[in-house]
Scaffold this motif. Structure first.
Motif, mmCIF file in Angstrom:
data_model
loop_
_atom_site.group_PDB
_atom_site.id
_atom_site.type_symbol
_atom_site.label_atom_id
_atom_site.label_comp_id
_atom_site.label_asym_id
_atom_site.label_seq_id
_atom_site.Cartn_x
_atom_site.Cartn_y
_atom_site.Cartn_z
ATOM 1 N N ARG A 174 0.765 -1.121 0.567
ATOM 2 C CA ARG A 174 -0.115 0.213 -0.261
ATOM 3 C C ARG A 174 1.233 1.405 0.121
ATOM 4 N N VAL A 175 0.691 2.122 -0.760
ATOM 5 C CA VAL A 175 1.327 3.489 -1.609
ATOM 6 C C VAL A 175 0.655 4.331 -0.711
ATOM 7 N N VAL A 176 1.706 5.338 0.194
ATOM 8 C CA VAL A 176 1.119 6.883 0.897
ATOM 9 C C VAL A 176 1.486 7.676 0.452
ATOM 10 N N ALA A 177 1.672 8.479 -0.448
ATOM 11 C CA ALA A 177 2.325 9.975 -0.523
ATOM 12 C C ALA A 177 2.553 11.233 -0.386
ATOM 13 N N ASN A 178 3.085 11.552 1.056
ATOM 14 C CA ASN A 178 3.465 12.656 2.248
ATOM 15 C C ASN A 178 4.135 13.604 1.383
ATOM 16 N N MET A 179 3.674 14.453 2.054
ATOM 17 C CA MET A 179 3.851 16.032 2.087
ATOM 18 C C MET A 179 3.530 16.091 0.629
ATOM 19 N N THR A 180 2.580 15.519 0.223
ATOM 20 C CA THR A 180 2.305 16.793 -1.555
ATOM 21 C C THR A 180 1.973 18.028 -1.203
ATOM 22 N N ARG A 181 2.225 18.554 -2.908
ATOM 23 C CA ARG A 181 1.790 19.579 -2.512
ATOM 24 C C ARG A 181 0.213 20.214 -3.753
ATOM 25 N N SER A 182 -0.503 19.011 -4.219
ATOM 26 C CA SER A 182 -1.642 19.056 -4.564
ATOM 27 C C SER A 182 -1.844 17.110 -4.309
ATOM 28 N N ASN A 183 -3.044 17.495 -5.016
ATOM 29 C CA ASN A 183 -3.515 15.587 -4.725
ATOM 30 C C ASN A 183 -2.795 14.649 -6.231
ATOM 31 N N GLN A 184 -2.777 15.269 -6.900
ATOM 32 C CA GLN A 184 -2.124 15.441 -8.411
ATOM 33 C C GLN A 184 -0.537 14.600 -8.717
ATOM 34 N N GLU A 185 0.025 15.801 -7.294
ATOM 35 C CA GLU A 185 1.713 15.281 -7.142
ATOM 36 C C GLU A 185 1.312 13.810 -6.968
ATOM 37 N N GLY A 186 0.652 13.254 -6.078
ATOM 38 C CA GLY A 186 -0.244 12.126 -4.980
ATOM 39 C C GLY A 186 0.358 10.837 -5.616
ATOM 40 N N ILE A 187 -0.686 11.617 -6.946
ATOM 41 C CA ILE A 187 -1.083 10.693 -7.925
ATOM 42 C C ILE A 187 0.335 10.347 -8.741
ATOM 43 N N ASN A 188 1.239 12.017 -9.257
ATOM 44 C CA ASN A 188 2.183 11.101 -10.112
ATOM 45 C C ASN A 188 3.205 10.750 -9.437
ATOM 46 N N LEU A 189 2.761 10.449 -8.236
ATOM 47 C CA LEU A 189 4.425 9.722 -7.670
ATOM 48 C C LEU A 189 4.101 8.761 -6.986
ATOM 49 N N PHE A 190 3.270 7.657 -7.140
ATOM 50 C CA PHE A 190 2.287 6.470 -7.056
ATOM 51 C C PHE A 190 2.968 5.837 -8.849
ATOM 52 N N SER A 191 2.523 7.195 -9.189
ATOM 53 C CA SER A 191 2.839 6.544 -11.318
ATOM 54 C C SER A 191 3.928 5.936 -11.207
ATOM 55 N N LYS A 192 5.157 6.844 -10.267
ATOM 56 C CA LYS A 192 6.421 6.810 -11.020
ATOM 57 C C LYS A 192 6.385 5.562 -10.348
ATOM 58 N N LEU A 193 6.387 5.235 -8.942
ATOM 59 C CA LEU A 193 6.853 3.735 -8.598
ATOM 60 C C LEU A 193 6.103 3.225 -9.223
#
Length: 276
Positions: A174-193
């Motif tokens: 399960r992946v959590v993106a932390n300290m993001t500047r936007s919801n899209q940034e979190g989605i992008n981080l998950f997508s990279k991984l």
């Protein structure tokens, strides 16, 4: 045969330091307690304790006292905020950072004495992919991988996932993106991984959402308070409560995976009963 209630065991990890694992572990624990779950938070950074420091708690005894046989886990647990219990680690004790496999096994088995006193065990791991980190993560039922917007965060998270997948047959992360500047940034981080994992690893990554960057988090840390209590209506606190609800809805594993796990005795008991 009497079957005990199942216990969720969740490791919060990330591969590198500075991604906010401990802060998330603490606040997720309290958010689950607010859902009326009995929660124990284990500081698994054995040689560099930080949970009690983050919360301003004074620990008289630590995991080191459990390992040397002088105290039980019940003896060393302390009351944390929001009704959680905390198992504190040692600080500045070098040998605690490099336990033998036998010592790891003894510590994991020691938690069996708490099995009727909790609904969820949250394990805040150390940074990196040391034997200690891998041992505790592989003994959990669920793995939350915390990432942030740094290249090394994705690289280190991938290395940890690859190791756990190859060596311990762990397939779900399960992946959590932390300290993001936007919801899209979190989605992008998950997508990279997720993209790199899909190419090279036979594992399933599930995006659990993002925790937004929030200045209140820094203020809460300075005050040695969890953000969920310091600023309960803040963006970060609200996101953590949403995550806690998702975690609470996860089904609990009731079958052993074939290697050392927390509360393995009751998993085996459940497994044997279901096969009768």
């Amino acid at each position: 045969m009497t079957l005990h209630h199942p216990i969720k065991v969740i490791a919060v990890t990330g591969g590198k330091g500075g991604v906010g694992k401990t802060n998330l572990s603490v606040n997720l624990s309290i958010a689950l307690a607010q859902l009326r779950r009995r929660v124990v938070l284990m500081d698994a950074d054995l040689g560099l304790a930080n949970v009690d420091v983050l919360l301003g708690l004074q620990a008289q005894h630590t995991i080191a006292d459990v390992l040397d046989g002088s105290h039980s886990l019940r003896d060393v647990m302390i009351n944390g905020p929001g009704g959680i219990k905390v198992v504190p680690a040692s600080s500045g004790i070098q040998q605690m950072a490099s336990l033998t496999p036998q010592e790891h096994a003894a510590l994991i088995h020691a938690f069996s004495e708490l099995s009727d006193q909790l609904d969820a065990l949250i394990i805040d791991t150390a940074a990196g992919i040391s034997d200690t980190v891998v041992s505790f993560v592989s003994a959990a039922q669920e793995v939350i991988v915390v990432v942030c917007d740094e290249p090394s965060s994705i690289t280190d998270a991938y290395a940890l996932i690859k190791l756990l997948n190859a060596e311990y047959d762990i397939f779900r992360f399960r992946v959590v993106a932390n300290m993001t500047r936007s919801n899209q940034e979190g989605i992008n981080l998950f997508s990279k991984l997720n993209t790199v994992c899909e190419r090279f690893i036979d594992a399933s990554l599930q995006y659990m959402g993002n925790i937004p960057f929030d200045e209140n988090v820094r203020k809460a840390i300075q005050k040695r308070q969890p953000i969920i209590q310091f600023a309960p209506r803040s963006k970060a606190a609200s996101a953590i409560k949403t995550l806690a609800q998702k975690v609470d809805d996860w089904p609990v594993q009731t079958l052993p995976r074939g290697h050392l796990e927390f509360f393995i005795e009751r998993l085996l008991q459940t497994s044997n009963a279901s096969g009768m």
